[in-house]
Design an enzyme around this catalytic site. Structure first.
Site, PDB file in Angstrom:
ATOM      1  N   ASP B  36       0.841  -1.343  -0.029  1.00 34.88           N
ATOM      2  CA  ASP B  36      -0.084  -0.029  -0.048  1.00 34.88           C
ATOM      3  C   ASP B  36       1.040   1.277  -0.142  1.00 34.88           C
ATOM      4  O   ASP B  36       0.219   2.311  -0.160  1.00 34.88           O
ATOM      5  CB  ASP B  36      -0.837   0.059   1.171  1.00 34.88           C
ATOM      6  CG  ASP B  36      -2.000  -0.670   0.920  1.00 34.88           C
ATOM      7  OD1 ASP B  36      -2.234  -1.501  -0.316  1.00 34.88           O
ATOM      8  OD2 ASP B  36      -3.233  -0.655   1.706  1.00 34.88           O
ATOM      9  N   ASP B 294      -0.990  33.320 -37.955  1.00 31.29           N
ATOM     10  CA  ASP B 294      -0.988  31.835 -37.653  1.00 31.29           C
ATOM     11  C   ASP B 294      -2.126  30.874 -36.984  1.00 31.29           C
ATOM     12  O   ASP B 294      -2.634  30.076 -37.485  1.00 31.29           O
ATOM     13  CB  ASP B 294       0.377  31.427 -36.683  1.00 31.29           C
ATOM     14  CG  ASP B 294       0.957  30.458 -37.149  1.00 31.29           C
ATOM     15  OD1 ASP B 294       0.767  29.926 -38.052  1.00 31.29           O
ATOM     16  OD2 ASP B 294       2.174  30.465 -36.714  1.00 31.29           O
ATOM     17  N   GLY B 429      -2.423  25.066 -38.022  1.00 30.80           N
ATOM     18  CA  GLY B 429      -3.279  26.162 -38.737  1.00 30.80           C
ATOM     19  C   GLY B 429      -2.962  26.450 -40.056  1.00 30.80           C
ATOM     20  O   GLY B 429      -3.380  26.011 -41.081  1.00 30.80           O
ATOM     21  N   MET B 430      -1.522  26.976 -40.455  1.00 30.08           N
ATOM     22  CA  MET B 430      -1.521  27.683 -41.654  1.00 30.08           C
ATOM     23  C   MET B 430      -1.231  26.348 -42.465  1.00 30.08           C
ATOM     24  O   MET B 430      -1.555  26.351 -43.607  1.00 30.08           O
ATOM     25  CB  MET B 430      -0.062  28.409 -41.543  1.00 30.08           C
ATOM     26  CG  MET B 430       0.042  29.247 -42.695  1.00 30.08           C
ATOM     27  SD  MET B 430      -1.359  30.223 -42.815  1.00 30.08           S
ATOM     28  CE  MET B 430      -1.069  30.849 -44.655  1.00 30.08           C
TER      29      MET B 430
END
Lengths: 468, 508
Positions: B36, B294, B429-430
């Protein structure tokens, strides 16, 4: 349980009964659910158990595993809820979602303490839902780490069929594909295959090892004309081996004492007491012992062992003359200590959570004999060690390598002490002749890594004032 | 009984141990069975801790069970006291000790007679609270203990520090990026001319706790651990606190303004507006980045957020407010904090989900089909299966949450890191945009990795050719959407025309 201590230097045993760390035995779920492909493991415990499997063992549900927690809540603990009804609800859900061939209930410390009668509940539930339920008490009150496997296999031993014909009929019914595959094979071919084997009493091996190891060991025995009639556990629950009265059984893992005694007492099998097939020396001794009880003259084993040792020479050069210390974790310690002694290492101490001197008798004897033959002092075997005391001893002894559980590995490494996680030996393929190389790959890795870093000039990465 | 495959928060004792072992020279004794104490493994393996974890198990085995633990726990406490001379030993209850119903308080009192250091029992009910609640509770308990002790001895300082100062509460070991966050907070406070009076519990000595009231205010960066202590210090010592998580540009500014207000109320004359403006517009890159060309293509992308209250709420706000991303669902597993969470995120998302059931979140993700997920390791896994990228923003911790490099989530550097995480999580993104214009560059590859042999649909030659032109990383999704479109309309052969019709209809 006395050993035949005729050697001048006998093994020294001590039970420290200290505070020590090792994994909880429920961890066996991690490898057993993979091994037994049609199983489902239900760990009946608390959040403590669940979080252990998830975070410390790292067995996340990422692989869609066939295991789950039956998480006990306050109502279960205070017996306000009916255990039977609760377990039935969960098992029905498992049946619906996964339809396994067997559900293994893993009892935990909590079910022990609240005295949940799992063995009493399972037969009724099994009959009601129509799926076999095997109960294993893999709790941390009685067992450590790998012994969890022992509890599961001991429970499964009861479920093995005792007569071959019954088993065949069952197999035909369930394993239609196997039958189809065999259909084209001519009878003569089957006979020819049979003729490669010597006629001997049936032999069943027990212990969970990865499938490639099963194949390797089976083939290794085949070379001696020995036919392995089955493995416990088998790949599938529906293919459990037949265990008739008088069958020979041999263990492959050193932590299966409970399974061994169940097989002897309940199934009336004959146990082959041998060192374990770990390292070429152990593997040879194991096969030789099996040959001797089956009254078979072993063929070419000496050459085989010698050849393996030869192939290990590059690794042996790294460890010869070095010392190793086992803190104790997975109960493989005695076998590994024996193998590493044969490799030319000196073993300072063998910590081990639990020592069954009877089941490990042949292994202990071989360790003693190996030390004698190699001219190294026999190690002290410390059962239930105290980790704090051990660390003081490690500072004193300055071993070249410490094999330890995960809790102490990084702190020791930070103090310039080479370590290897014992857990890796639990999961790696270490059994048999050819896998000896894998053991040494693991053992030498910290030494190789740290020797490539040794010129950097920083081997201690903690401040001087705090070594403890 | 609950069928559970996954837990977002750990059991109570993990929380107590996180607090105890964060302090310097404090030892925890667990009354528990073998195994434990896997907290030790988490510290050593996940957090790559160099020191031995100051946690020892007083082992409960069959013997202890039969005879009761008798002297064992007391002996283990006094033994540890002699071996390592800790300032404090925290006896930690476990699920086992709770059921055994042993009188742990009595053990503590008996051990205290011989022990040089202090001994206390962590007062948590193992079955009623989780890791986070237990940690919050234990931190408060230790603070109360030492402040009362100082009061009794007449050692409690009554003055405030000369310069404005702060206590940072709730930084712990095994916390999600806590070690980086605290560095960033120290830097931020230095920039604001505020002295750090104390950081607790991480790396603090219990002897320093009596000086907590000297600070001008408390800062509670996380909602999960620290609020109990802040509330206690407010009610007992009249110390104000700021519990606005400085995550993201907007919230960091809000947090700093709250600090400014508190300091000025106590007679300081500070104005941080200039600093905030400078940081926001010029020093930090986050605000500019989300404004840059961007990031334009992230506008309106759908995402799902899930985590603890602190991180899920903060991320939702950053995504919606600072980056213009459409948060379809925001969720948290901190059930005890439901009200706050709802109030914080309701205006920034369409749906809210409070649940501890990973299956429910997984289903929601599958239904929503977001462009990205921000969640825990579990959601990352769900995302992998559905082929949706996921940024990990919250505990449960994983070895990956202990990067060697500097990765804070809080403050201005944290804002940079979070923006990076968000941007990199989306298929870019781009790049995305250019590939769409030029039809990709990997036209010789196989169409998808998925098998569609069981599908009732077929693709015509020109349909396949068109599908081939779609960049690999979105191809699977386009294929799925087109097939769904076709199935809905009873079309059996998918041509290039159908593909484009689907694209128009569902924006695939």
């Amino acid at each position: 349980m006395t050993l035949a201590n005729t050697q001048p230097q006998a093994l020294e045993f001590e039970c420290e009964t200290g505070n020590y760390h090792t994994f909880c035995p429920i961890s066996c779920v991690a490898w057993l659910y993979q091994k037994i492909e049609d199983s489902f493991f239900l760990v009946i415990g608390t959040k403590t158990c669940g979080y252990f499997l998830q975070n410390a063992m790292g067995v996340m549900i990422f692989a869609e595993p066939r295991y789950a927690m039956a998480e006990l809540e306050e109502g279960d603990i205070s017996a306000q809820l009916n255990d039977y009804e609760e377990l039935k609800r969960l098992c029905l859900q498992i049946k619906r979602d996964r339809n396994p061939s067997v559900i293994v209930w893993i009892g935990t410390c909590t079910t022990e303490i609240i005295k949940m009668d799992l063995e009493g509940l399972s037969p009724r539930l099994e009959a009601e839902i129509g799926i076999p339920i095997v109960v294993a008490r893999a709790n941390g009150l009685d067992y450590a780490f790998t012994q969890g496997e022992d509890t599961v296999l001991a429970a499964m031993a009861h479920r093995c069929p005792d007569q071959a014909p019954v088993a065949e009929a069952e197999k035909e019914e369930r394993g239609g594909i196997t039958k189809l595959l065999n259909f084209g094979r001519k009878k003569e071919e089957v006979d020819a295959a049979e003729s490669e084997y010597v006629d001997h009493a049936p032999l069943v091996l027990f212990g969970s090892v990865p499938d490639p190891v099963v194949t390797q060991i089976t083939l290794e025995l085949k070379k001696q004309g020995i036919k392995v009639s089955g493995w416990l556990p088998s790949k599938r629950y529906t293919e459990l081996p037949v265990l008739g009265e008088g069958y020979y059984v041999a263990g492959i893992n050193p932590f299966l004492s409970r399974t061994a005694s169940t097989l002897m007492r309940r199934r009336k099998c004959k146990l082959v007491g041998a060192p374990f097939p770990i390292g070429p020396d152990g593997t040879r001794a194991w096969i030789e012992k099996i040959c001797s009880v089956l009254e078979i003259e072993p063929q070419g084993l000496e050459e085989r062992e010698a050849k393996i040792w030869q192939s290990l020479e590059d690794y042996l050069q790294i460890i010869r003359g070095k010392s190793v210390y086992f803190m104790g974790d997975n109960l493989l310690e005695v076998s590994l200590a024996r193998f590493l002694t044969r490799c030319g290492m000196t073993v300072h101490e063998v910590g081990i959570p639990y020592m069954d001197k009877r089941y490990q008798a042949a292994e202990l004897k071989l360790l003693e004999q190996t030390c004698h033959e190699m001219g190294t002092p026999t190690p002290k075997i410390v059962e239930k060690p105290d980790n704090y005391n051990q660390i003081q001893r490690i500072y004193q002894l300055e071993p070249d390598l410490v094999i330890t559980g995960m809790a102490h590995a990084n702190p020791l490494e930070a103090r310039g002490i080479n370590t290897k996680w014992s857990v890796e030996f639990t999961f790696a393929q270490i059994h048999g002749f050819s896998n000896a190389r894998d053991i040494l790959e693991l053992v030498t890795r910290p030494l190789r890594r740290n020797s490539s870093l040794k010129d950097l000039g920083w081997d201690k990465l903690v401040r001087e004032k705090a070594p403890h | 009984m609950k069928l559970a495959y996954w837990m977002y928060a750990g059991p109570a004792h993990i929380g107590t141990l996180r607090i105890a072992s964060s302090f310097k020279n404090v030892h925890a004794i667990m009354h528990a069975p073998i195994g434990d104490d896997y907290f030790n493994v988490m510290r050593s393996m996940l957090a790559r801790e160099r020191d031995f974890t100051p946690v020892t198990t007083s082992v409960v085995d069959r013997n202890v069970l039969a005879r009761g633990s008798q002297e064992k726990v007391v002996d283990n406490i006094t033994r540890k006291d002699q071996e390592e001379h800790p300032d404090l030993i925290v006896l930690t209850p476990t699920c086992t000790s709770s059921i055994l119903q042993e009188d742990l308080q009595n053990f503590v009192e008996r051990a205290q007679i011989d022990a040089q250091g202090d001994v206390m029992l962590a007062d948590v009910n193992h079955y009623r609270v989780n890791e986070l609640q237990a940690a919050d509770r234990t931190l408060q308990q230790i603070v109360v203990y030492y402040l009362n002790k100082a009061k009794k001895k007449g050692e409690l300082p009554t003055d405030k520090t000369e310069k404005p100062s702060v206590n940072i509460l709730g930084i712990t070991t095994l916390g999600f990026h806590n070690n980086h966050d605290v560095k960033e907070l120290r830097r931020l406070m230095a920039d604001l001319g505020i002295e750090v009076n104390a950081v607790i519990p991480d790396g603090a000595s219990v002897h320093e706790l009596k000086n907590l009231p000297r600070a001008w205010f408390n800062l509670v960066p996380y909602r999960e651990i620290g609020p109990d202590t802040a509330q206690y210090l407010q009610s007992e010592f009249d110390m104000p606190y700021v519990d606005i998580t400085p995550m993201g540009i907007v919230e960091t500014a809000r947090c700093i303004r709250a600090v400014q207000k508190i300091l000025n109320e106590q007679g300081a004359d500070v104005s941080y507006e200039g600093f905030i403006d400078e940081q926001t517009r010029f020093a930090s890159q986050a605000a500019w980045f989300s404004r840059s060309i961007d990031c334009q293509n992230l506008t309106g992308k759908k995402c799902v957020v899930f985590g603890d209250s602190t991180h899920a709420a903060a991320l939702t706000k950053i995504l919606a407010r600072e980056m213009g991303i459409h948060v379809v669902l925001a969720g948290s597993y901190c059930k005890n904090d439901t009200e706050w969470f709802k109030q914080e995120v309701s205006e920034y998302c369409d749906e809210i989900l409070i649940s501890e059931d990973h299956g429910e979140i997984g289903d929601a993700i599958a239904r929503i089909e977001p462009a990205a997920i921000f969640g825990t390791q579990m959601e990352r896994h769900v995302g992998k299966r559905l082929d949706i990228p996921c940024g990990v923003i919250a505990a449960p911790i994983h070895v990956q949450n202990f990067p060697v490099g500097y990765r804070p989530f809080l403050g201005y550097e944290g804002a940079n890191q979070v923006v990076d995480l968000i941007y990199n999580s989306f298929t870019l993104g781009m790049e995305d945009h250019l590939l769409e214009i030029f039809g990709g560059h990997d036209t010789k590859e196989v169409i998808t990795k998925t098998m569609s042999a069981d599908s009732d649909l077929s693709w015509t030659k020109d349909g396949t050719a068109e599908l081939n032109k779609i960049p690999g990383f979105v191809r699977g999704k386009v294929k799925r959407n087109t097939e769904k479109f076709a199935r809905d309309r009873g079309i059996t052969a998918i041509s290039a025309e159908v593909l484009y019709a689907a694209k128009e209809a569902v924006g695939a």
